[in-house]
Design an enzyme around this catalytic site. Structure first.
Site, mmCIF file in Angstrom:
data_model
loop_
_atom_site.group_PDB
_atom_site.id
_atom_site.type_symbol
_atom_site.label_atom_id
_atom_site.label_comp_id
_atom_site.label_asym_id
_atom_site.label_seq_id
_atom_site.Cartn_x
_atom_site.Cartn_y
_atom_site.Cartn_z
ATOM 1 N N ARG A 145 0.969 -1.227 -0.081
ATOM 2 C CA ARG A 145 -0.043 0.124 0.202
ATOM 3 C C ARG A 145 0.760 1.439 -0.032
ATOM 4 O O ARG A 145 0.373 2.382 -0.390
ATOM 5 C CB ARG A 145 -0.854 -0.018 1.033
ATOM 6 C CG ARG A 145 -2.041 0.968 1.005
ATOM 7 C CD ARG A 145 -3.155 0.992 2.232
ATOM 8 N NE ARG A 145 -2.804 1.276 3.554
ATOM 9 C CZ ARG A 145 -2.643 0.339 4.593
ATOM 10 N NH1 ARG A 145 -2.720 -0.828 4.274
ATOM 11 N NH2 ARG A 145 -2.134 0.853 5.785
ATOM 12 N N TYR A 190 -17.159 17.774 -13.122
ATOM 13 C CA TYR A 190 -17.658 16.095 -12.960
ATOM 14 C C TYR A 190 -18.441 16.085 -12.036
ATOM 15 O O TYR A 190 -18.497 16.631 -10.758
ATOM 16 C CB TYR A 190 -16.381 15.346 -12.870
ATOM 17 C CG TYR A 190 -16.575 13.863 -12.596
ATOM 18 C CD1 TYR A 190 -17.468 13.101 -13.714
ATOM 19 C CD2 TYR A 190 -16.147 13.046 -11.699
ATOM 20 C CE1 TYR A 190 -17.658 11.912 -13.547
ATOM 21 C CE2 TYR A 190 -16.386 11.631 -11.766
ATOM 22 C CZ TYR A 190 -17.250 11.129 -12.571
ATOM 23 O OH TYR A 190 -17.579 9.710 -12.523
ATOM 24 N N ASP A 227 -7.589 20.086 -12.019
ATOM 25 C CA ASP A 227 -7.807 18.795 -12.640
ATOM 26 C C ASP A 227 -7.430 19.170 -14.134
ATOM 27 O O ASP A 227 -8.385 19.599 -15.004
ATOM 28 C CB ASP A 227 -9.212 18.291 -12.501
ATOM 29 C CG ASP A 227 -9.400 16.891 -12.970
ATOM 30 O OD1 ASP A 227 -8.699 16.642 -14.001
ATOM 31 O OD2 ASP A 227 -10.346 16.240 -12.423
ATOM 32 N N LYS A 251 -8.325 8.139 -18.299
ATOM 33 C CA LYS A 251 -8.381 8.590 -19.457
ATOM 34 C C LYS A 251 -7.361 8.793 -20.509
ATOM 35 O O LYS A 251 -6.999 7.545 -21.140
ATOM 36 C CB LYS A 251 -9.267 9.991 -19.411
ATOM 37 C CG LYS A 251 -10.039 10.027 -18.347
ATOM 38 C CD LYS A 251 -11.295 9.090 -18.608
ATOM 39 C CE LYS A 251 -12.426 9.521 -17.546
ATOM 40 N NZ LYS A 251 -12.222 9.102 -16.612
#
Length: 548
Positions: free
Chosen positions: A213, A266, A339, A364
Site C-alpha cells: 500500500r 464532473y 484537474d 482517460k
C-alpha cells in the site's frame, strides 16, 4: 565464450572457461543473504582448478547490473524508499587481477571491502574488488547515504514525446532486469534480511517499500513518467481519478475549512463536495470558471484553503485562467489544484502556469486504451507528501498490473493526443457549420468564451467536443443511435471513439428541471474522438445528422 551461471541476476564472459568447484567464498563463513536481488554462481562440474586461471579472467557484467531508481524516484513520496539496494558495482580494471588472485587464496573478508548485506556472498565468488558508489539522495524528505545508485544525470530528452516513452525507465529503475519493458512486481509485502535492517528502515536510515500500500517498483515507474511530463517534483498515483480527488480534498482542506470550486465539473466530484465534505464542517463557494470577481469575493469573505477546478471543465470545456487565479489565491494563502484530465500534460502545463498541484484521471488519456482505472496528483514533494500520508491510511493503492498498463499507454500518449487534437478541432468546425447543430463547445473554436485564454495556456485543445443537436431528447437519441463508429459509453480519452448523452448517461436520475440547473440540456452530446481515421469519423457523423 559466454557463460551464464546465474540468469536471475547476471551473466559474464571470460577468456577461458573457469572452474568454480574450488572457488572460495570471499565472504568467509558469512551466512548468505536472501535479499530480493541476491544471486549466486553455481559451481561448474568437471572443470579444472579455478585458482590457476583467475588472473587471466576478464569479467564483463551487464552495464545495467547496478541500475536503480533515478534521483526523482528515490525522492518520490509514495516510495518511502526503494526495495533492497544492490550495493555493489563490478570492476573490470585489468590491474585488479593480482589482487583478485590474492583475495581468492586468502578467502578472507578483509581481503576486500565489506560485502553489503543485500548482496549474496556467492554472487561475488572469484571477484575480489567491489567498487561502491555512494550517492547522497533525498528519500521521504530525509538525506540518506545510498550505495550502488548511478549518479544523477541530466535528461537527454527535450520533448514530451520522448519523455512519454523513456521517463522513469531508461534512466534507471529499481528493478534489476535487462528487459526494455518494466516488469510487473506482484507482491503485497517486502521482507528484511534481519531485524537490524528493519530498525534502520523504521529510523529512516534504510530505503525500502515495506508494504504494497506504501509503494511498488512498477508503480514508481508510472509516477516518474508522469512527474517528468508535468515538470513535477513528485507524483502519487492511486486506484482511480475519484480516489485522487477525494483524498486530495480531505488532506488539504482542514475540518471547518473552506474551498472554492466551479459550476461546471464532473458530477461525482460535485456530489462529494456538496454531501460528504459538509460532514467535516467544510464549506464551499461555487463560481463560474471565468468569474474572477467571484473568486476574489470568496477569498475576501472566507479563509479559503484550496481552489479546486477542472480546466478544461466537464462537459462544457470551460477554461480557467490558471496563472491569474494562482496569483490571487497565493496572495491569500490558498492552494490551487487543477484537474487537467481533459487537457493532458501535453496540451497544458498547469504547474508551470502557477498551480500548486495538478490532478488527472489517468483512466482517460494517460492510460489511453479504455482498459485501466487510475488517478494521480503531481506537485511539490511537501504537498504530495501530505496527500500521501492520508492515502496510506485510506488505501486505494493502485495494483502493479494497472500501473504497467499506465506505463504502456503513456508511451503512445503524444501520438494519440496529436491525432485526437487534430480530429476534434476539424470536427468541431464541421459541427459548428452544420444546420442541424445548434451550438458547439470546444476551446479551439473562436466562438468559445475562453478561446483566447486557451490559446495562451494550451498547446492543443484536446479530443473531446460537446455540442447541442437541433432537437429534443428523442431526436438526440436518434442521432446517437445512428452513429456507427463510437461506443455509447462513459469515459473518454481512449483509442476508441466514445459518445454519450449527458442527460441520460450522467444525470438521468434527476428530473429535467434539475438537470437544467447544471446546464445539461436533453440535446447535449459529448463526443470523445479516438484515433480512427478522420474521414471515417466525419462521414459517420454526417450520416447520423442526416438521419434526424
Amino acid at each position: 565464450m559466454a557463460v551464464s551461471t546465474c540468469p536471475r541476476v547476471f551473466s559474464f564472459e571470460s577468456c577461458s572457461e573457469p572452474d568454480f568447484s574450488g572457488a572460495p567464498n570471499i565472504g568467509g563463513d558469512r551466512k548468505r543473504s536472501h535479499g530480493r536481488f541476491a544471486g549466486g554462481l553455481k559451481p561448474a562440474r568437471g572443470t579444472a582448478s579455478f585458482h590457476g586461471s583467475l588472473s587471466s579472467l576478464i569479467f564483463r557484467f551487464p552495464p545495467n547490473f547496478v541500475r536503480q531508481l533515478s534521483t526523482k524516484a528515490r525522492r518520490n513520496c509514495s516510495n518511502i524508499g526503494v526495495a533492497h539496494i544492490v550495493a555493489a558495482s563490478w570492476s573490470n580494471n585489468p590491474a585488479s587481477s593480482s589482487a583478485a588472485a590474492a583475495a581468492a587464496s586468502a578467502a578472507s573478508p578483509s581481503a576486500t571491502e565489506p560485502i553489503p548485506p543485500s548482496v549474496d556472498a556467492a554472487a561475488v565468488d572469484g571477484v575480489a574488488l567491489i567498487e561502491k558508489e555512494v550517492d547522497r539522495s533525498v528519500i521521504g524528505g530525509l538525506n540518506l547515504e545510498l550505495e550502488g545508485f548511478p549518479k544523477s544525470k541530466p535528461s537527454v530528452f527535450s520533448f514530451d514525446g520522448s519523455l512519454t516513452i523513456h521517463a522513469g525507465e531508461r534512466s534507471g529503475r529499481g528493478i534489476v532486469t535487462d528487459g526494455i519493458t518494466t516488469p510487473v512486481v506482484n507482491t503485497s509485502a517486502y521482507f528484511f534480511d534481519n531485524t537490524a535492517q528493519l530498525i534502520d528502515f523504521k529510523e529512516k536510515r534504510r530505503a525500502s517499500f515495506e508494504y504494497g500500500r506504501y509503494g511498488n517498483p512498477t508503480t514508481v515507474v508510472s509516477e516518474e513518467k508522469i512527474s517528468a511530463l508535468e515538470g513535477a517534483e513528485s507524483t502519487l498515483i492511486m486506484a482511480s481519478g475519484m480516489c485522487a480527488s477525494t483524498v486530495l480534498l480531505m488532506a488539504l482542506v482542514p475540518a471547518g475549512g473552506h474551498l472554492v470550486t466551479t459550476t461546471d465539473c464532473y458530477r461525482k466530484t460535485r456530489i462529494f463536495i456538496e454531501t460528504v465534505l459538509p460532514r467535516m464542517g467544510i464549506t464551499a463557494t461555487v463560481i463560474d470558471p471565468a468569474d474572477v470577481g467571484a473568486l476574489e469575493s470568496a477569498l475576501n469573505k472566507n479563509k479559503v484553503s484550496l481552489f479546486f477546478t477542472e480546466s478544461p471543465t466537464n462537459p462544457f470545456l470551460r477554461c480557467v485562467d490558471i496563472k491569474l487565479v494562482s496569483e490571487l489565491c497565493h496572495g491569500r494563502g490558498a492552494l490551487v489544484c487543477i484537474d487537467g484530465t481533459f487537457a493532458t500534460p501535453l496540451n497544458q502545463k498547469a504547474l508551470a502556469l502557477g498551480a500548486d498541484l495538478v490532478l488527472h484521471s489517468a483512466t482517460k488519456y494517460l492510460g489511453g486504451h479504455n482498459d485501466v482505472l487510475a488517478g494521480c496528483i503531481s506537485g511539490s514533494m511537501k504537498l504530495v507528501s501530505e496527500v500521501c500520508n492520508l492515502h496510506h491510511i485510506l488505501g486505494g493503492a493502485l495494483n502493479p498490473n494497472a500501473a504497467y498498463l499506465i506505463i504502456r499507454g503513456m508511451k503512445t500518449l503524444h501520438l494519440r493526443v496529436q491525432q485526437q487534437n487534430s480530429t476534434a478541432l476539424g470536427m468541431a468546425k464541421i459541427l459548428e457549420a452544420h444546420p442541424k447543430v445548434k451550438r458547439v463547445y470546444y476551446p479551439g473554436l473562436p466562438s468559445h468564451p475562453e478561446h483566447d485564454l486557451a490559446k495562451q495556456q494550451m498547446t492543443g485543445f484536446g479530443g473531446v467536443v460537446s455540442f447541442e443537436v437541433d432537437g429534443d431528447l428523442q431526436t438526440t437519441i436518434k442521432f446517437v443511435d445512428s452513429l456507427k463508429i463510437p461506443y455509447i459509453a462513459p469515459s473518454f480519452g481512449g483509442c476508441e471513439s466514445i459518445v454519450d448523452q449527458p442527460a441520460i448517461m450522467s444525470y438521468w436520475d434527476l428530473p429535467q428541471s434539475e438537470r437544467l440547473k447544471y446546464g445539461i440540456k436533453d440535446n447535449l452530446v459529448r463526443y470523445s474522438f479516438g484515433v480512427e481515421d478522420f474521414e471515417d469519423l466525419k462521414a459517420d457523423i454526417l450520416q447520423a445528422l442526416e438521419n434526424i
